[in-house]
Design a protein around this motif. Structure first.
Motif, PDB file in Angstrom:
ATOM      1  N   ALA A 286       0.830  -1.203   0.000  1.00  0.00           N
ATOM      2  CA  ALA A 286       0.000   0.000   0.000  1.00  0.00           C
ATOM      3  C   ALA A 286       0.865   1.254   0.000  1.00  0.00           C
ATOM      4  O   ALA A 286       0.599   2.209  -0.752  1.00  0.00           O
ATOM      5  CB  ALA A 286      -0.925  -0.007   1.215  1.00  0.00           C
ATOM      6  N   ILE A 287       1.917   1.246   0.825  1.00  0.00           N
ATOM      7  CA  ILE A 287       2.804   2.409   0.886  1.00  0.00           C
ATOM      8  C   ILE A 287       3.517   2.610  -0.458  1.00  0.00           C
ATOM      9  O   ILE A 287       3.652   3.742  -0.943  1.00  0.00           O
ATOM     10  CB  ILE A 287       3.813   2.248   2.038  1.00  0.00           C
ATOM     11  N   ARG A 288       3.953   1.511  -1.072  1.00  0.00           N
ATOM     12  CA  ARG A 288       4.616   1.632  -2.391  1.00  0.00           C
ATOM     13  C   ARG A 288       3.662   2.223  -3.423  1.00  0.00           C
ATOM     14  O   ARG A 288       4.058   3.093  -4.217  1.00  0.00           O
ATOM     15  CB  ARG A 288       5.110   0.261  -2.861  1.00  0.00           C
ATOM     16  N   LEU A 289       2.426   1.773  -3.429  1.00  0.00           N
ATOM     17  CA  LEU A 289       1.440   2.296  -4.387  1.00  0.00           C
ATOM     18  C   LEU A 289       1.142   3.770  -4.128  1.00  0.00           C
ATOM     19  O   LEU A 289       0.978   4.560  -5.070  1.00  0.00           O
ATOM     20  CB  LEU A 289       0.151   1.481  -4.321  1.00  0.00           C
ATOM     21  N   MET A 290       1.098   4.137  -2.875  1.00  0.00           N
ATOM     22  CA  MET A 290       0.853   5.545  -2.558  1.00  0.00           C
ATOM     23  C   MET A 290       1.982   6.429  -3.055  1.00  0.00           C
ATOM     24  O   MET A 290       1.743   7.519  -3.587  1.00  0.00           O
ATOM     25  CB  MET A 290       0.662   5.713  -1.046  1.00  0.00           C
ATOM     26  N   HIS A 291       3.215   5.951  -2.895  1.00  0.00           N
ATOM     27  CA  HIS A 291       4.346   6.728  -3.406  1.00  0.00           C
ATOM     28  C   HIS A 291       4.335   6.758  -4.937  1.00  0.00           C
ATOM     29  O   HIS A 291       4.643   7.787  -5.546  1.00  0.00           O
ATOM     30  CB  HIS A 291       5.661   6.160  -2.879  1.00  0.00           C
ATOM     31  N   ARG A 292       3.977   5.650  -5.553  1.00  0.00           N
ATOM     32  CA  ARG A 292       3.926   5.590  -7.019  1.00  0.00           C
ATOM     33  C   ARG A 292       2.965   6.630  -7.577  1.00  0.00           C
ATOM     34  O   ARG A 292       3.238   7.254  -8.615  1.00  0.00           O
ATOM     35  CB  ARG A 292       3.502   4.187  -7.460  1.00  0.00           C
ATOM     36  N   HIS A 293       1.839   6.807  -6.908  1.00  0.00           N
ATOM     37  CA  HIS A 293       0.804   7.701  -7.428  1.00  0.00           C
ATOM     38  C   HIS A 293       0.764   9.058  -6.722  1.00  0.00           C
ATOM     39  O   HIS A 293      -0.165   9.842  -6.942  1.00  0.00           O
ATOM     40  CB  HIS A 293      -0.561   7.020  -7.323  1.00  0.00           C
ATOM     41  N   GLY A 294       1.760   9.344  -5.895  1.00  0.00           N
ATOM     42  CA  GLY A 294       1.838  10.661  -5.244  1.00  0.00           C
ATOM     43  C   GLY A 294       0.746  10.914  -4.231  1.00  0.00           C
ATOM     44  O   GLY A 294       0.436  12.075  -3.934  1.00  0.00           O
ATOM     45  N   ALA A 295       0.170   9.846  -3.665  1.00  0.00           N
ATOM     46  CA  ALA A 295      -0.984  10.023  -2.783  1.00  0.00           C
ATOM     47  C   ALA A 295      -0.607  10.678  -1.457  1.00  0.00           C
ATOM     48  O   ALA A 295      -1.358  11.524  -0.947  1.00  0.00           O
ATOM     49  CB  ALA A 295      -1.651   8.669  -2.523  1.00  0.00           C
ATOM     50  N   ILE A 296       0.546  10.322  -0.898  1.00  0.00           N
ATOM     51  CA  ILE A 296       0.956  10.917   0.374  1.00  0.00           C
ATOM     52  C   ILE A 296       1.393  12.365   0.159  1.00  0.00           C
ATOM     53  O   ILE A 296       1.003  13.272   0.905  1.00  0.00           O
ATOM     54  CB  ILE A 296       2.075  10.093   1.035  1.00  0.00           C
ATOM     55  N   VAL A 297       2.191  12.580  -0.878  1.00  0.00           N
ATOM     56  CA  VAL A 297       2.640  13.941  -1.191  1.00  0.00           C
ATOM     57  C   VAL A 297       1.441  14.864  -1.418  1.00  0.00           C
ATOM     58  O   VAL A 297       1.403  15.991  -0.907  1.00  0.00           O
ATOM     59  CB  VAL A 297       3.556  13.933  -2.433  1.00  0.00           C
ATOM     60  N   ASP A 298       0.452  14.389  -2.165  1.00  0.00           N
ATOM     61  CA  ASP A 298      -0.699  15.232  -2.463  1.00  0.00           C
ATOM     62  C   ASP A 298      -1.593  15.431  -1.244  1.00  0.00           C
ATOM     63  O   ASP A 298      -2.235  16.479  -1.105  1.00  0.00           O
ATOM     64  CB  ASP A 298      -1.500  14.642  -3.619  1.00  0.00           C
ATOM     65  N   THR A 299      -1.650  14.450  -0.348  1.00  0.00           N
ATOM     66  CA  THR A 299      -2.399  14.635   0.895  1.00  0.00           C
ATOM     67  C   THR A 299      -1.762  15.744   1.724  1.00  0.00           C
ATOM     68  O   THR A 299      -2.458  16.609   2.265  1.00  0.00           O
ATOM     69  CB  THR A 299      -2.437  13.320   1.707  1.00  0.00           C
ATOM     70  N   VAL A 300      -0.429  15.735   1.808  1.00  0.00           N
ATOM     71  CA  VAL A 300       0.268  16.806   2.531  1.00  0.00           C
ATOM     72  C   VAL A 300       0.075  18.136   1.808  1.00  0.00           C
ATOM     73  O   VAL A 300      -0.065  19.193   2.443  1.00  0.00           O
ATOM     74  CB  VAL A 300       1.754  16.475   2.692  1.00  0.00           C
TER      75      VAL A 300
END
Length: 338
Positions: A286-300
């Motif tokens: 899940a963490i790898r997929l979030m980094h792949r799609h910029g999900a954590i960066v965009d949440t911040v």
């Protein structure tokens, strides 16, 4: 395995709450004394359970915001201490209830109250603390402050029910999720900030400014928490990293990663969240997929957006040490992920 997010673009200096702590130190001493007093009861389990959570190391940001907001407009009475204590009791009650609903085992690095005393005791002591909060609000004698805090209590409860409605639902939209956290988290920040100018008899525009500040600070705060669940540490988060994932919570990083993913990736999310296959290997993926799609960066990034709205809400107000400290709180909340 958590991955610390390093976001250099547009990063401000790391904020601090040291200014806020210093400005409210003497008042917070009285708040802490009142907390211990009002958590007391002849029913032995009530003070035991209440003090377990109260003493577990939270920063007590919300009551400090109330105190600073009252000071900011020249308040010199005693009512702000009772209102700040009411705010902290409301927050503590929601934590007790949340841990039961979410079946959480850890809170701020310690066992949750429900793990020690059980779900029933946790819910009932949470209700006791809410009752004590409303007693103090009545003692202050401000109908406007009572209205703001009682409205917040109702909205928070609505937010909890809304969250149940989106639980494990991967079709939840970003707007729907923002509505949940606006009710569940931002409402209390908003009320905590607004009752300060209310009790100081500040103008309607001043009240509105602090209300907007609190709402947007709360949104930013919760979005950073969402990001930390996948990109932080247990120390920063106050609970186990990945707890949201294991509990099947659909937070903004999940929403973004799911919507941006391939069909195969969306099947993974369905198995993990809806199918409750959220083991350690699934969390790593899940963490790898979030980094792949910029999900954590965009949440911040969304958190920073709401932080800027909070900053702009205070901008027209007279420069005071309290205003500067409240602005610093915005950067502090967001800097937890960098």
């Amino acid at each position: 395995m958590g991955v610390v997010v390093n976001l250099e673009d547009g990063k401000r200096d790391r904020g601090s709450i040291e200014g806020l702590i210093e400005l409210t130190r003497s008042d917070m001493t009285r708040v802490n004394e009142l907390i211990l007093s009002k958590a007391g009861s002849d029913v032995e389990l009530i003070p035991q359970l209440a003090r377990h959570l109260i003493s577990s190391g939270g920063k007590r940001l919300r009551p400090m915001v109330t105190l600073a907001a009252a000071q900011m407009f020249g308040y010199s009475g005693e009512g702000h201490v009772k209102l700040a204590t009411s705010v902290e009791f409301m927050h503590t009650a929601t934590l007790l209830h949340d841990d039961v609903v979410d079946e959480s085992d850890l809170r701020r690095g310690k066992q949750t109250a429900r793990m020690i005393w059980g779900n029933q005791a946790s819910v009932l002591v949470g209700d006791f603390l809410l009752g004590q909060a409303f007693r103090m609000m009545v003692e202050v004698g401000s109908l406007d402050a009572l209205e703001v805090l009682s409205d917040a209590a109702a909205v928070i409860a609505e937010g909890e029910v809304m969250q149940l409605g989106v639980a494990k639902n991967l079709e939840t939209t970003e707007d729907e999720y923002l509505a949940v956290i606006k009710a569940k988290t931002a409402a209390l920040f908003s009320a905590a900030a607004e009752v300060g100018p209310i009790i100081a008899k500040a103008s309607r525009s001043d009240r509105s400014a602090l209300r907007s500040y609190g709402t947007n600070l709360g949104l930013a705060f919760q979005l950073v928490d969402d990001a930390l669940d996948y990109g932080g540490s247990t120390r920063d988060l106050g609970k186990n990293v990945g707890d949201d994932f294991r509990e099947g919570k659909v937070t903004l990083p999940v929403i973004l990663a799911y919507r941006r993913g391939s069909e195969e990736e969306r099947r993974f999310w369905k198995d993990a969240i809806e199918g409750e296959q959220a083991d350690a290997a699934a969390l790593d993926k899940a963490i790898r997929l979030m980094h792949r799609h910029g999900a954590i960066v965009d949440t911040v990034g969304r958190a920073r957006h709401f932080g800027e709205i909070a900053r702009d809400a205070l901008a027209p107000l007279k420069a005071t040490p309290q205003k500067a400290a409240l602005v610093d709180v915005i950067d502090f909340c967001i800097s937890r992920v960098v």
